[in-house]
Design an enzyme around this catalytic site. Structure first.
Site, PDB file in Angstrom:
ATOM      1  N   GLY A  11       0.728  -1.334  -0.024  1.00  0.00           N
ATOM      2  CA  GLY A  11       0.023  -0.111   0.124  1.00  0.00           C
ATOM      3  C   GLY A  11       0.703   1.345   0.032  1.00  0.00           C
ATOM      4  O   GLY A  11       2.044   1.205  -0.234  1.00  0.00           O
ATOM      5  N   PHE A  13       0.670   5.835  -0.715  1.00  0.00           N
ATOM      6  CA  PHE A  13       0.464   6.572  -1.898  1.00  0.00           C
ATOM      7  C   PHE A  13       1.624   7.173  -2.533  1.00  0.00           C
ATOM      8  O   PHE A  13       2.425   7.830  -1.675  1.00  0.00           O
ATOM      9  CB  PHE A  13      -0.521   7.772  -1.289  1.00  0.00           C
ATOM     10  N   VAL A  16       5.081   7.783  -0.509  1.00  0.00           N
ATOM     11  CA  VAL A  16       5.286   7.703   1.026  1.00  0.00           C
ATOM     12  C   VAL A  16       4.699   6.212   1.372  1.00  0.00           C
ATOM     13  O   VAL A  16       3.397   5.922   0.773  1.00  0.00           O
ATOM     14  CB  VAL A  16       4.092   8.673   1.850  1.00  0.00           C
ATOM     15  N   LYS A  31       8.891   8.444   3.430  1.00  0.00           N
ATOM     16  CA  LYS A  31       8.815   9.269   2.313  1.00  0.00           C
ATOM     17  C   LYS A  31       9.983   9.437   1.594  1.00  0.00           C
ATOM     18  O   LYS A  31      11.043  10.037   2.014  1.00  0.00           O
ATOM     19  CB  LYS A  31       8.312  10.907   3.090  1.00  0.00           C
ATOM     20  N   ASP A 124       1.698  25.937   2.442  1.00  0.00           N
ATOM     21  CA  ASP A 124       0.863  24.859   1.937  1.00  0.00           C
ATOM     22  C   ASP A 124      -0.172  24.243   2.847  1.00  0.00           C
ATOM     23  O   ASP A 124      -0.190  22.779   2.874  1.00  0.00           O
ATOM     24  CB  ASP A 124       1.722  23.899   0.953  1.00  0.00           C
TER      25      ASP A 124
END
Length: 221
Positions: A11, A13, A16, A31, A124
């Site tokens: 898994g 995304f 990361v 990361k 951000d």
């Protein structure tokens, strides 16, 4: 911990991934940053910022490991099992209470204030960069992803602790859009969290946005 001390779990995304430290069995987030996706200077800034920050509402970095040619780095961070703030909130099966809204807004603003006190401008602040420590109702909020942050310069003379230094830091923060961007982002996020409670009255929503933005401003000024 070094590269060989972690193994990746299925898994994740993009760059990361979840991993486990072989020595401690601790679950962590890994990361991966590369010079193909961002500049070497931006990567170095993110690593330096995360090393310097230590706050309950900022994601903590446990280590950073560069490749031999310095083209990529692995950041070992605490694993945020609750995920992003909005999916976390929706997955609870009930609306956030006013007390929960206040707690989350307070945690966000304290985190932003800690960044500003340490000369860091996040630039951000948005829902995907606000992570929850775990899936429980009382999970703590953490500010994450410092890839677009700016680190302000600090001089020995006229340091931040002196009156002139404080004025200089405020001026520099304004010049890097904290006045028009960072504070506004924090206030807008507070408003968005309250909006999730399905506030229907337009006047109340506008008043809430003004109040949240004012809270952000008061934390810095």
């Amino acid at each position: 911990m070094h590269d060989a001390d972690v193994f990746f779990l299925p898994g994740g995304f993009a760059s990361v991934r979840a991993a486990v430290c072989r020595a401690t069995k601790q679950r962590v987030a890994v990361k991966r940053l590369t010079t193909h996706s961002m500049s070497a200077a931006d990567i170095e800034t993110e690593v330096q910022v995360l090393r310097a920050l230590d706050h309950p509402h900022v994601v903590r970095m446990l280590g950073a490991f560069w490749s031999a040619d310095a083209s990529e780095v692995l950041l070992i961070e605490e694993l945020m099992l609750g995920g992003e703030i909005f999916p976390w909130a929706k997955g609870r099966g009930r609306p956030l209470t006013p007390a929960e809204h206040r707690r989350l807004a307070r945690e966000l603003l304290h985190g932003v204030a800690h960044l500003h006190r340490n000369g860091v401008v996040h630039r951000d602040i948005k829902p995907p960069n606000l992570l929850m420590r775990d899936p429980t109702d009382g999970a703590q909020l953490r500010i994450s992803d410092f890839g677009l942050c700016a680190q302000l310069r600090r001089k020995r003379s006229g340091g931040v602790g002196s009156p002139n230094g404080a004025d200089r830091l405020k001026a520099e923060l304004k010049s890097t859009m904290v006045g028009t961007h960072g504070i506004a982002q924090g206030g807008t996020m507070c408003y968005a969290m309250l909006r999730c409670a399905t506030l229907r009255h337009a006047v109340l929503r506008r008043a809430t946005l003004c109040y949240a933005t004012l809270c952000c401003a008061m934390l810095f000024y």
